[in-house]
Design a protein around this motif. Structure first.
Motif, PDB file in Angstrom:
ATOM      1  N   ASP A  78     -42.537 -38.873 -94.514  1.00 22.59           N
ATOM      2  CA  ASP A  78     -42.174 -38.627 -95.759  1.00 22.59           C
ATOM      3  C   ASP A  78     -41.963 -40.068 -96.278  1.00 22.59           C
ATOM      4  O   ASP A  78     -41.272 -40.345 -96.942  1.00 22.59           O
ATOM      5  CB  ASP A  78     -40.755 -38.007 -96.199  1.00 22.59           C
ATOM      6  CG  ASP A  78     -40.950 -36.704 -95.456  1.00 22.59           C
ATOM      7  OD1 ASP A  78     -42.043 -35.746 -95.651  1.00 22.59           O
ATOM      8  OD2 ASP A  78     -40.065 -36.291 -95.055  1.00 22.59           O
ATOM      9  N   MET A  79     -43.026 -40.843 -96.117  1.00 19.81           N
ATOM     10  CA  MET A  79     -43.189 -42.345 -96.460  1.00 19.81           C
ATOM     11  C   MET A  79     -43.551 -42.220 -97.940  1.00 19.81           C
ATOM     12  O   MET A  79     -44.449 -41.326 -98.410  1.00 19.81           O
ATOM     13  CB  MET A  79     -44.355 -43.107 -95.842  1.00 19.81           C
ATOM     14  CG  MET A  79     -43.700 -43.308 -94.385  1.00 19.81           C
ATOM     15  SD  MET A  79     -45.057 -44.430 -93.655  1.00 19.81           S
ATOM     16  CE  MET A  79     -46.455 -43.298 -93.366  1.00 19.81           C
ATOM     17  N   ASN A  80     -43.017 -43.011 -98.995  1.00 16.81           N
ATOM     18  CA  ASN A  80     -43.446 -43.092-100.402  1.00 16.81           C
ATOM     19  C   ASN A  80     -44.123 -44.423-100.605  1.00 16.81           C
ATOM     20  O   ASN A  80     -43.746 -45.250-100.255  1.00 16.81           O
ATOM     21  CB  ASN A  80     -41.883 -42.891-100.978  1.00 16.81           C
ATOM     22  CG  ASN A  80     -42.254 -43.172-102.592  1.00 16.81           C
ATOM     23  OD1 ASN A  80     -42.500 -43.806-103.331  1.00 16.81           O
ATOM     24  ND2 ASN A  80     -41.733 -41.857-103.356  1.00 16.81           N
ATOM     25  N   ALA A  81     -45.203 -44.158-101.374  1.00 17.23           N
ATOM     26  CA  ALA A  81     -46.052 -45.120-101.629  1.00 17.23           C
ATOM     27  C   ALA A  81     -45.228 -46.234-102.469  1.00 17.23           C
ATOM     28  O   ALA A  81     -45.659 -47.479-102.039  1.00 17.23           O
ATOM     29  CB  ALA A  81     -47.482 -44.559-102.467  1.00 17.23           C
ATOM     30  N   ASN A  82     -44.555 -46.026-103.425  1.00 15.37           N
ATOM     31  CA  ASN A  82     -43.969 -47.063-104.042  1.00 15.37           C
ATOM     32  C   ASN A  82     -42.819 -47.799-103.189  1.00 15.37           C
ATOM     33  O   ASN A  82     -42.617 -49.087-103.298  1.00 15.37           O
ATOM     34  CB  ASN A  82     -43.378 -46.480-105.193  1.00 15.37           C
ATOM     35  CG  ASN A  82     -44.165 -45.961-106.524  1.00 15.37           C
ATOM     36  OD1 ASN A  82     -45.355 -46.485-106.683  1.00 15.37           O
ATOM     37  ND2 ASN A  82     -43.739 -45.084-107.005  1.00 15.37           N
ATOM     38  N   ASP A  83     -42.101 -47.079-102.427  1.00 20.89           N
ATOM     39  CA  ASP A  83     -41.260 -47.568-101.429  1.00 20.89           C
ATOM     40  C   ASP A  83     -42.001 -48.459-100.538  1.00 20.89           C
ATOM     41  O   ASP A  83     -41.273 -49.503-100.202  1.00 20.89           O
ATOM     42  CB  ASP A  83     -40.412 -46.518-100.740  1.00 20.89           C
ATOM     43  CG  ASP A  83     -39.462 -45.625-101.472  1.00 20.89           C
ATOM     44  OD1 ASP A  83     -39.290 -46.052-102.653  1.00 20.89           O
ATOM     45  OD2 ASP A  83     -39.139 -44.736-101.041  1.00 20.89           O
ATOM     46  N   LEU A  84     -43.200 -48.168-100.000  1.00 21.57           N
ATOM     47  CA  LEU A  84     -43.752 -49.095 -99.107  1.00 21.57           C
ATOM     48  C   LEU A  84     -44.213 -50.162 -99.628  1.00 21.57           C
ATOM     49  O   LEU A  84     -44.385 -51.392 -99.117  1.00 21.57           O
ATOM     50  CB  LEU A  84     -45.076 -48.028 -98.534  1.00 21.57           C
ATOM     51  CG  LEU A  84     -44.852 -47.103 -97.573  1.00 21.57           C
ATOM     52  CD1 LEU A  84     -46.007 -46.126 -97.306  1.00 21.57           C
ATOM     53  CD2 LEU A  84     -43.919 -47.438 -96.329  1.00 21.57           C
ATOM     54  N   VAL A  85     -44.926 -50.275-100.802  1.00 22.81           N
ATOM     55  CA  VAL A  85     -45.355 -51.323-101.660  1.00 22.81           C
ATOM     56  C   VAL A  85     -44.021 -52.364-101.672  1.00 22.81           C
ATOM     57  O   VAL A  85     -44.125 -53.547-101.699  1.00 22.81           O
ATOM     58  CB  VAL A  85     -45.858 -51.053-103.250  1.00 22.81           C
ATOM     59  CG1 VAL A  85     -45.908 -52.179-103.930  1.00 22.81           C
ATOM     60  CG2 VAL A  85     -47.212 -50.182-102.852  1.00 22.81           C
TER      61      VAL A  85
ATOM     62  N   THR B 150     -42.663 -57.789-100.057  1.00 19.22           N
ATOM     63  CA  THR B 150     -42.011 -59.054-100.631  1.00 19.22           C
ATOM     64  C   THR B 150     -41.396 -59.377 -99.415  1.00 19.22           C
ATOM     65  O   THR B 150     -41.166 -60.417 -99.192  1.00 19.22           O
ATOM     66  CB  THR B 150     -41.143 -58.753-101.835  1.00 19.22           C
ATOM     67  OG1 THR B 150     -40.165 -57.484-101.288  1.00 19.22           O
ATOM     68  CG2 THR B 150     -41.638 -58.319-103.000  1.00 19.22           C
ATOM     69  N   ILE B 151     -40.570 -58.651 -98.451  1.00 19.46           N
ATOM     70  CA  ILE B 151     -40.200 -58.767 -97.265  1.00 19.46           C
ATOM     71  C   ILE B 151     -41.097 -59.768 -96.283  1.00 19.46           C
ATOM     72  O   ILE B 151     -40.677 -60.348 -95.508  1.00 19.46           O
ATOM     73  CB  ILE B 151     -39.240 -57.819 -96.757  1.00 19.46           C
ATOM     74  CG1 ILE B 151     -39.826 -56.720 -96.009  1.00 19.46           C
ATOM     75  CG2 ILE B 151     -38.103 -57.563 -97.576  1.00 19.46           C
ATOM     76  CD1 ILE B 151     -39.238 -56.090 -95.060  1.00 19.46           C
ATOM     77  N   MET B 152     -42.308 -59.100 -96.154  1.00 14.85           N
ATOM     78  CA  MET B 152     -43.369 -59.652 -95.507  1.00 14.85           C
ATOM     79  C   MET B 152     -43.434 -61.244 -95.483  1.00 14.85           C
ATOM     80  O   MET B 152     -43.861 -61.824 -94.189  1.00 14.85           O
ATOM     81  CB  MET B 152     -44.725 -58.772 -95.311  1.00 14.85           C
ATOM     82  CG  MET B 152     -44.471 -57.285 -95.342  1.00 14.85           C
ATOM     83  SD  MET B 152     -43.744 -56.933 -93.939  1.00 14.85           S
ATOM     84  CE  MET B 152     -44.835 -57.183 -92.586  1.00 14.85           C
ATOM     85  N   ASP B 153     -43.256 -61.863 -96.485  1.00 14.74           N
ATOM     86  CA  ASP B 153     -43.209 -63.172 -96.647  1.00 14.74           C
ATOM     87  C   ASP B 153     -42.085 -63.804 -95.847  1.00 14.74           C
ATOM     88  O   ASP B 153     -42.127 -64.985 -95.356  1.00 14.74           O
ATOM     89  CB  ASP B 153     -43.133 -63.593 -98.070  1.00 14.74           C
ATOM     90  CG  ASP B 153     -44.343 -63.126 -98.870  1.00 14.74           C
ATOM     91  OD1 ASP B 153     -45.307 -62.760 -98.339  1.00 14.74           O
ATOM     92  OD2 ASP B 153     -44.123 -62.898-100.105  1.00 14.74           O
ATOM     93  N   ASP B 154     -41.011 -63.182 -95.619  1.00 17.08           N
ATOM     94  CA  ASP B 154     -39.848 -63.850 -94.770  1.00 17.08           C
ATOM     95  C   ASP B 154     -39.922 -63.655 -93.535  1.00 17.08           C
ATOM     96  O   ASP B 154     -39.098 -64.127 -92.742  1.00 17.08           O
ATOM     97  CB  ASP B 154     -38.673 -63.140 -95.548  1.00 17.08           C
ATOM     98  CG  ASP B 154     -38.476 -63.378 -96.910  1.00 17.08           C
ATOM     99  OD1 ASP B 154     -38.869 -64.540 -97.493  1.00 17.08           O
ATOM    100  OD2 ASP B 154     -37.888 -62.656 -97.579  1.00 17.08           O
ATOM    101  N   VAL B 155     -40.872 -62.706 -92.801  1.00 16.52           N
ATOM    102  CA  VAL B 155     -40.898 -62.230 -91.663  1.00 16.52           C
ATOM    103  C   VAL B 155     -41.585 -63.511 -90.852  1.00 16.52           C
ATOM    104  O   VAL B 155     -42.616 -63.830 -91.390  1.00 16.52           O
ATOM    105  CB  VAL B 155     -41.643 -61.118 -91.322  1.00 16.52           C
ATOM    106  CG1 VAL B 155     -41.734 -60.736 -89.776  1.00 16.52           C
ATOM    107  CG2 VAL B 155     -40.988 -59.826 -91.864  1.00 16.52           C
ATOM    108  N   LYS B 156     -41.082 -63.931 -89.732  1.00 17.90           N
ATOM    109  CA  LYS B 156     -41.639 -64.914 -88.978  1.00 17.90           C
ATOM    110  C   LYS B 156     -42.447 -64.288 -87.869  1.00 17.90           C
ATOM    111  O   LYS B 156     -42.259 -64.038 -86.526  1.00 17.90           O
ATOM    112  CB  LYS B 156     -40.714 -65.975 -88.154  1.00 17.90           C
ATOM    113  CG  LYS B 156     -39.618 -66.301 -89.420  1.00 17.90           C
ATOM    114  CD  LYS B 156     -40.319 -67.693 -90.255  1.00 17.90           C
ATOM    115  CE  LYS B 156     -39.096 -68.111 -90.770  1.00 17.90           C
ATOM    116  NZ  LYS B 156     -39.479 -68.318 -92.425  1.00 17.90           N
ATOM    117  N   PHE B 157     -43.962 -64.315 -88.100  1.00 14.86           N
ATOM    118  CA  PHE B 157     -44.850 -63.606 -87.261  1.00 14.86           C
ATOM    119  C   PHE B 157     -45.038 -64.343 -86.048  1.00 14.86           C
ATOM    120  O   PHE B 157     -45.356 -63.901 -84.931  1.00 14.86           O
ATOM    121  CB  PHE B 157     -46.355 -63.306 -87.981  1.00 14.86           C
ATOM    122  CG  PHE B 157     -46.044 -62.278 -88.840  1.00 14.86           C
ATOM    123  CD1 PHE B 157     -45.766 -60.793 -88.547  1.00 14.86           C
ATOM    124  CD2 PHE B 157     -46.278 -62.590 -90.366  1.00 14.86           C
ATOM    125  CE1 PHE B 157     -45.660 -59.787 -89.390  1.00 14.86           C
ATOM    126  CE2 PHE B 157     -46.193 -61.594 -91.108  1.00 14.86           C
ATOM    127  CZ  PHE B 157     -46.004 -60.122 -90.843  1.00 14.86           C
TER     128      PHE B 157
END
Length: 172
Positions: free
Chosen positions: A141-148, A152-159
């Motif tokens: 039950d993923m929601n497109a707007n929620d996934l988008v 913004t947090i992906m910039d903070d993740v240290k890959f």
């Protein structure tokens, strides 16, 4: 009786699926696969909004299949990329967005389900000088707007501190 069962089984098959493509190609030369649990994002170090937390909890895992192109396998690259595009032309995959350009690369985002209740989100990205990548984001039950909102947090993740180094190195 057996002929009837075989006929019914074969008629239910609408051709290759993305799942079968993954399985058929994951061990072939030029391909690399990654199965990434949601735990790769250390959410304790990132402040999530209510919408982002809902999106994060709706994701089970991420499967990635990548093909790296070089001067020796350009024809294979073109064939395999076309195979993936053909699978994604099936009407069951609804398009959410597309973008990019012929210089830097292109991407398309498709999904299975409906916008409010996505079962699988698919991202196909390709650049003729690097290769292509198909990412399957699986969840409930993923929601497109929620996934988008997770973008913004992906910039903070240290890959560089995670097991994703192999994926980022793959396209260097």
């Amino acid at each position: 009786m057996l002929a009837l069962v075989v006929t019914a089984f074969v008629s239910c098959s609408n051709g290759p699926t993305l799942q079968t493509y993954y399985v058929d190609n994951e061990l072939k030369p030029g391909f690399t696969t990654f199965d990434i649990p949601t735990s790769f994002i250390d959410v304790d170090k990132v402040e999530l909004s209510e919408q982002q937390e809902k999106a994060y909890k709706s994701i089970d895992k991420l499967n990635v299949l990548a093909f790296k192109v070089d001067s020796k396998n350009i024809d294979v690259y073109k064939t395999e990329l076309e195979n993936v595009k053909t699978i994604l032309k099936d009407p069951k995959y609804e398009e959410l967005m597309r973008g990019g350009n012929t210089t830097d690369g292109k991407f398309v985002v498709k999904f299975l389900g409906d916008v409010e209740s996505i079962d699988e989100l698919i991202v196909l990205g390709n650049a003729n000088d690097k290769g292509f990548m198909v990412a399957r984001i699986l969840g409930d039950d993923m929601n497109a707007n929620d996934l988008v909102s997770l973008r913004t947090i992906m910039d903070d993740v240290k890959f560089e501190d995670s097991d994703l180094n192999g994926l980022t190195d793959f396209f260097k």
